[in-house]
Design an enzyme around this catalytic site. Structure first.
Site, PDB file in Angstrom:
ATOM      1  N   LYS A 121       5.706   2.403  12.744  1.00 55.10           N
ATOM      2  CA  LYS A 121       5.693   3.008  14.104  1.00 55.10           C
ATOM      3  C   LYS A 121       6.124   2.041  15.067  1.00 55.10           C
ATOM      4  O   LYS A 121       6.737   2.226  16.065  1.00 55.10           O
ATOM      5  CB  LYS A 121       4.455   3.415  14.354  1.00 55.10           C
ATOM      6  N   LYS A 169       2.031   4.775  18.063  1.00 58.91           N
ATOM      7  CA  LYS A 169       2.297   6.272  17.718  1.00 58.91           C
ATOM      8  C   LYS A 169       2.269   7.197  18.909  1.00 58.91           C
ATOM      9  O   LYS A 169       3.109   8.140  18.911  1.00 58.91           O
ATOM     10  CB  LYS A 169       1.059   6.436  16.891  1.00 58.91           C
ATOM     11  N   GLY A 194      -3.808   5.096   4.292  1.00 58.91           N
ATOM     12  CA  GLY A 194      -4.222   5.003   2.837  1.00 58.91           C
ATOM     13  C   GLY A 194      -2.791   5.283   2.165  1.00 58.91           C
ATOM     14  O   GLY A 194      -1.859   5.882   2.487  1.00 58.91           O
ATOM     15  N   GLU A 202       8.182  10.516   9.749  1.00 55.85           N
ATOM     16  CA  GLU A 202       7.086  11.148   9.842  1.00 55.85           C
ATOM     17  C   GLU A 202       5.620  10.605   9.456  1.00 55.85           C
ATOM     18  O   GLU A 202       4.729  10.630  10.039  1.00 55.85           O
ATOM     19  CB  GLU A 202       6.937  12.510   8.530  1.00 55.85           C
ATOM     20  N   THR A 253       0.924  -1.058  -0.001  1.00 55.02           N
ATOM     21  CA  THR A 253      -0.055  -0.164   0.108  1.00 55.02           C
ATOM     22  C   THR A 253       0.941   1.074   0.049  1.00 55.02           C
ATOM     23  O   THR A 253       0.703   2.184  -0.795  1.00 55.02           O
ATOM     24  CB  THR A 253      -0.930   0.123   1.320  1.00 55.02           C
ATOM     25  N   ARG A 297       8.115  -9.318  -1.773  1.00 56.82           N
ATOM     26  CA  ARG A 297       8.485 -11.113  -1.755  1.00 56.82           C
ATOM     27  C   ARG A 297       7.977 -11.561  -3.041  1.00 56.82           C
ATOM     28  O   ARG A 297       9.044 -12.588  -3.341  1.00 56.82           O
ATOM     29  CB  ARG A 297       7.415 -11.446  -0.652  1.00 56.82           C
ATOM     30  N   ILE A 300      -0.629  13.385   8.230  1.00 48.87           N
ATOM     31  CA  ILE A 300      -0.524  14.604   8.936  1.00 48.87           C
ATOM     32  C   ILE A 300       0.705  14.885   9.226  1.00 48.87           C
ATOM     33  O   ILE A 300       1.432  14.194   9.938  1.00 48.87           O
ATOM     34  CB  ILE A 300      -1.293  14.593   9.882  1.00 48.87           C
ATOM     35  N   VAL A 317       3.403   8.253  12.375  1.00 49.54           N
ATOM     36  CA  VAL A 317       2.071   8.671  12.978  1.00 49.54           C
ATOM     37  C   VAL A 317       1.186   9.578  12.366  1.00 49.54           C
ATOM     38  O   VAL A 317       1.840  10.679  11.668  1.00 49.54           O
ATOM     39  CB  VAL A 317       2.873   9.590  14.130  1.00 49.54           C
TER      40      VAL A 317
HETATM   41  P1  NDP Z   1       1.551  -3.939   2.854  1.00 49.86           P
HETATM   42  O1  NDP Z   1       1.570  -5.330   3.395  1.00 49.86           O
HETATM   43  O2  NDP Z   1       0.603  -3.411   1.889  1.00 49.86           O
HETATM   44  O3  NDP Z   1       3.238  -3.690   2.015  1.00 49.86           O
HETATM   45  C1  NDP Z   1       4.312  -4.592   2.489  1.00 49.86           C
HETATM   46  C2  NDP Z   1       5.328  -4.616   1.497  1.00 49.86           C
HETATM   47  O4  NDP Z   1       6.408  -5.296   2.100  1.00 49.86           O
HETATM   48  C3  NDP Z   1       4.934  -5.520   0.219  1.00 49.86           C
HETATM   49  O5  NDP Z   1       5.212  -5.169  -0.841  1.00 49.86           O
HETATM   50  C4  NDP Z   1       5.454  -6.810   0.673  1.00 49.86           C
HETATM   51  O6  NDP Z   1       5.844  -7.891  -0.321  1.00 49.86           O
HETATM   52  C5  NDP Z   1       6.788  -6.552   1.229  1.00 49.86           C
HETATM   53  N1  NDP Z   1       7.042  -7.505   2.338  1.00 49.86           N
HETATM   54  C6  NDP Z   1       6.659  -7.933   3.486  1.00 49.86           C
HETATM   55  N2  NDP Z   1       7.385  -8.811   4.109  1.00 49.86           N
HETATM   56  C7  NDP Z   1       8.620  -8.776   3.552  1.00 49.86           C
HETATM   57  C8  NDP Z   1       9.839  -9.483   3.517  1.00 49.86           C
HETATM   58  N3  NDP Z   1       9.855 -10.541   4.577  1.00 49.86           N
HETATM   59  N4  NDP Z   1      10.609  -9.664   2.887  1.00 49.86           N
HETATM   60  C9  NDP Z   1      10.564  -8.698   1.534  1.00 49.86           C
HETATM   61  N5  NDP Z   1       9.407  -8.039   1.456  1.00 49.86           N
HETATM   62  C10 NDP Z   1       8.587  -8.017   2.170  1.00 49.86           C
HETATM   63  O7  NDP Z   1       1.872  -2.755   4.138  1.00 49.86           O
HETATM   64  P2  NDP Z   1       1.590  -1.388   4.216  1.00 49.86           P
HETATM   65  O8  NDP Z   1       2.263  -0.602   2.698  1.00 49.86           O
HETATM   66  O9  NDP Z   1       0.225  -1.019   4.416  1.00 49.86           O
HETATM   67  O10 NDP Z   1       2.580  -0.927   5.366  1.00 49.86           O
HETATM   68  C11 NDP Z   1       3.932  -0.616   5.293  1.00 49.86           C
HETATM   69  C12 NDP Z   1       4.542  -0.115   6.508  1.00 49.86           C
HETATM   70  O11 NDP Z   1       3.728   1.243   6.578  1.00 49.86           O
HETATM   71  C13 NDP Z   1       4.074  -0.606   7.839  1.00 49.86           C
HETATM   72  O12 NDP Z   1       5.080  -0.397   8.742  1.00 49.86           O
HETATM   73  C14 NDP Z   1       2.824   0.022   8.223  1.00 49.86           C
HETATM   74  O13 NDP Z   1       2.644   0.019   9.687  1.00 49.86           O
HETATM   75  C15 NDP Z   1       2.963   1.435   7.827  1.00 49.86           C
HETATM   76  N6  NDP Z   1       1.973   2.511   7.695  1.00 49.86           N
HETATM   77  C16 NDP Z   1       0.938   1.836   6.550  1.00 49.86           C
HETATM   78  C17 NDP Z   1      -0.157   2.689   6.483  1.00 49.86           C
HETATM   79  C18 NDP Z   1      -1.234   2.352   5.483  1.00 49.86           C
HETATM   80  O14 NDP Z   1      -2.154   3.260   5.190  1.00 49.86           O
HETATM   81  N7  NDP Z   1      -1.332   1.257   5.010  1.00 49.86           N
HETATM   82  C19 NDP Z   1      -0.024   4.078   6.982  1.00 49.86           C
HETATM   83  C20 NDP Z   1       0.997   4.689   7.810  1.00 49.86           C
HETATM   84  C21 NDP Z   1       2.032   3.613   7.924  1.00 49.86           C
HETATM   85  P3  NDP Z   1       4.559  -8.502  -1.270  1.00 49.86           P
HETATM   86  O15 NDP Z   1       3.758  -7.275  -2.052  1.00 49.86           O
HETATM   87  O16 NDP Z   1       5.335  -9.328  -2.342  1.00 49.86           O
HETATM   88  O17 NDP Z   1       3.925  -9.346  -0.264  1.00 49.86           O
HETATM   89  N1  HSE Z   2      -3.165   0.633  10.305  1.00 51.96           N
HETATM   90  C1  HSE Z   2      -2.663   2.179  10.428  1.00 51.96           C
HETATM   91  C2  HSE Z   2      -4.091   2.817  10.827  1.00 51.96           C
HETATM   92  C3  HSE Z   2      -2.074   2.817   9.315  1.00 51.96           C
HETATM   93  O1  HSE Z   2      -5.116   2.322  10.577  1.00 51.96           O
HETATM   94  O2  HSE Z   2      -4.261   3.828  11.412  1.00 51.96           O
HETATM   95  C4  HSE Z   2      -1.763   4.116   9.589  1.00 51.96           C
HETATM   96  O3  HSE Z   2      -0.558   4.045  10.281  1.00 51.96           O
END
Ligand code: NDP
Ligand code: HSE
Length: 436
Positions: free
Chosen positions: A105, A205, A302, A129, A13, A45, A136, A132
């Protein structure tokens, strides 16, 4: 000037959103950064998975170490999540002299002290940034915008998934699990959604916010966390009748006795701006001595909202590279030798008001017994609501709002009340903050 080269770990995401926004806004971003910013490689992955971003010009790998060991890369974006592999990768990237931007976080709340120390020694930046409140710019606001203030307290809705669930349950009467599934499909939820609904994500956070607000070390183990899973529709409706909304709040407050660090469902007066922050939106209210209250509002999760925060950090690093002045702003806002290990209060020591809901037998004297127990613990009642018993039933619901008290007094009162023969089942307790 040479472009700044980015390696992205994780194309989910946030990774996908970041690549998209960097590409779409490339010109505007480079005008701000003073350099072109180019994503040259990324890891995930499963390389066969369909991505939300265009990866045509990006070298892809399943091995994240290939990226952090690439001598061409200036900034590594850690967008994988979790605390094991992510920690190893971030520490290795730092050891390799790379700057790091992360949205993680959990990683910062649990291992930030070690990571920042390594970063300072290696003279590289670790920026967070996006960790949290999604899009924002709250880290920048507190760390830089409010640096002339003594911060008294902050309170925020800092989990988008939880707020989305509470809002949909309240406004549309939707089922908890059904809304959670939608939040997962929209990419809001953590890979383990219990982090969202049990308050762990908000706890991570809050710890980060408290650290930069008060200049204390990161210590997630001292954050009291309670999630939203026990909130019922009835509680939401009773709170509404009394002029309150139930929101999942993270609260950090500096008191004479120590620092309160707590995350839990909270009743707040419906007239407060925070009470009207709905859906995936987040908001953080900061009360500081010079400026007074300031409120920061925006999307809490998002793809592109989070990308906005990730890219702001990338631009900061690019500017620092261009100006050749590293770490002008300390990682945790206060200079490293000024971080103070202030006393953190246990949840039994915190002071707050309460909403109580009890199921009792509809007979004379019951209410008097309950109010007497509260009085014995020095707890004053602010309001009482008694609901009519359902036809053919002898049980009624009593809802009470109390004035502020120390949580230990309330714990003791609730244990005594629960033992009354006229009280049935659990006593629901939700903390209440007027946020005045
Ligand atoms: P996703 O699960 O959507 O994406 C994670 C990505 O990391 C995927 O591309 C996945 O590969 C890759 N991945 C996961 N495990 C491994 C591994 N062991 N080795 C290599 N690659 C790996 O997560 P998000 O994008 O939602 O979240 C990412 C970070 O951002 C997290 O720390 C989350 O807390 C933080 N965050 C998320 C927000 C959100 O709105 N989603 C908002 C703010 C922070 P593959 O796609 O092939 O599975
Ligand atoms: N899972 C978290 C939330 C993503 O819903 O707020 C943003 O940090």
């Amino acid at each position: 000037m040479k472009p700044v080269k980015i390696g992205v770990l994780g194309l989910g995401t946030v990774g996908g959103g970041t690549v998209n926004v960097l590409k779409r806004n490339a010109k505007e971003i480079s005008r701000r950064a003073g350099r072109e910013i180019v994503v040259t490689c990324a890891s995930a992955r499963d390389l066969t998975r369909k991505r939300s971003c265009d990866t045509q010009d990006i070298r892809l790998s399943t091995d994240p170490y290939e990226i952090i060991n690439d001598s061409e890369i200036d900034i590594v974006l850690e967008l994988i999540g979790g605390t094991s592999l992510a920690k190893e990768l971030v520490l290795q990237a730092i050891a390799n002299g790379k700057h790091v931007v992360t949205a993680n976080k959990a990683l910062i709340a649990l291992h930030g002290n070690e990571i920042f120390s390594a970063a300072s020694k290696a003279n590289v930046i670790v920026a967070y940034e996006a960790a949290v409140a999604g899009g924002i710019p709250i880290i920048k606001a507190i760390r830089e915008g409010l640096s002339g203030n003594h911060i008294n307290w902050l309170a925020g809705i800092i989990n988008g998934t939880g707020n989305f669930i509470l809002t949909e349950m309240r406004d549309k009467g939707r089922d908890f699990n059904d809304v959670l599934k939608e939040a997962q499909a929209l990419g809001y939820a953590e890979s383990d959604p219990t982090f969202d609904v049990e308050g762990i994500d908000a706890g991570h956070k809050l710890m980060i916010l408290a650290s930069i607000a008060f200049g204390i070390p990161l210590q997630f183990e001292n954050v009291y966390t309670e999630g939203i899973t026990k909130i019922t529709r009835a509680d939401v409706e009773y709170a509404n009748e009394l002029g309150y909304r139930i929101k999942h709040l993270g609260i950090a407050r500096k008191t004479k006795a120590g620092i309160e660090l707590r995350v839990h469902p909270t009743l707040i007066p419906e007239r407060r701006l925070l009470a009207n922050v709905d859906g995936v939106m987040n908001a953080v209210l900061v009360n500081a001595d010079a400026v007074g209250p300031t409120l920061y509002y925006g999307a809490g999760a998002g793809a592109e909202a989070t990308a906005s925060a990730v890219i702001a950090d990338v631009v900061d690093v690019a500017r620092a590279l261009t100006l050749n002045s590293i770490n002008k702003v300390p990682h945790l806002a206060f200079q490293e030798d000024s971080i103070a290990d202030l006393h953190i209060l246990t949840h039994e020591q915190i002071e707050t008001a309460y909403y109580l809901r009890l199921t009792v037998e509809d007979k004379p004297g019951t209410l008097a017994q309950i109010t007497q127990i509260l009085a014995q613990q020095n707890i004053s009642i602010e309001a009482i609501l008694q609901k009519e018993p359902l036809p053919d039933q002898t049980l009624v619901q009593i809802i009470m709002l109390t004035q502020k008290t120390i949580e230990k007094e309330m714990d003791d009162a609730i244990s005594t009340i629960k033992n009354l023969s006229s009280v049935t089942g659990q006593v629901t307790r939700i903390r209440l903050e007027t946020l005045g």
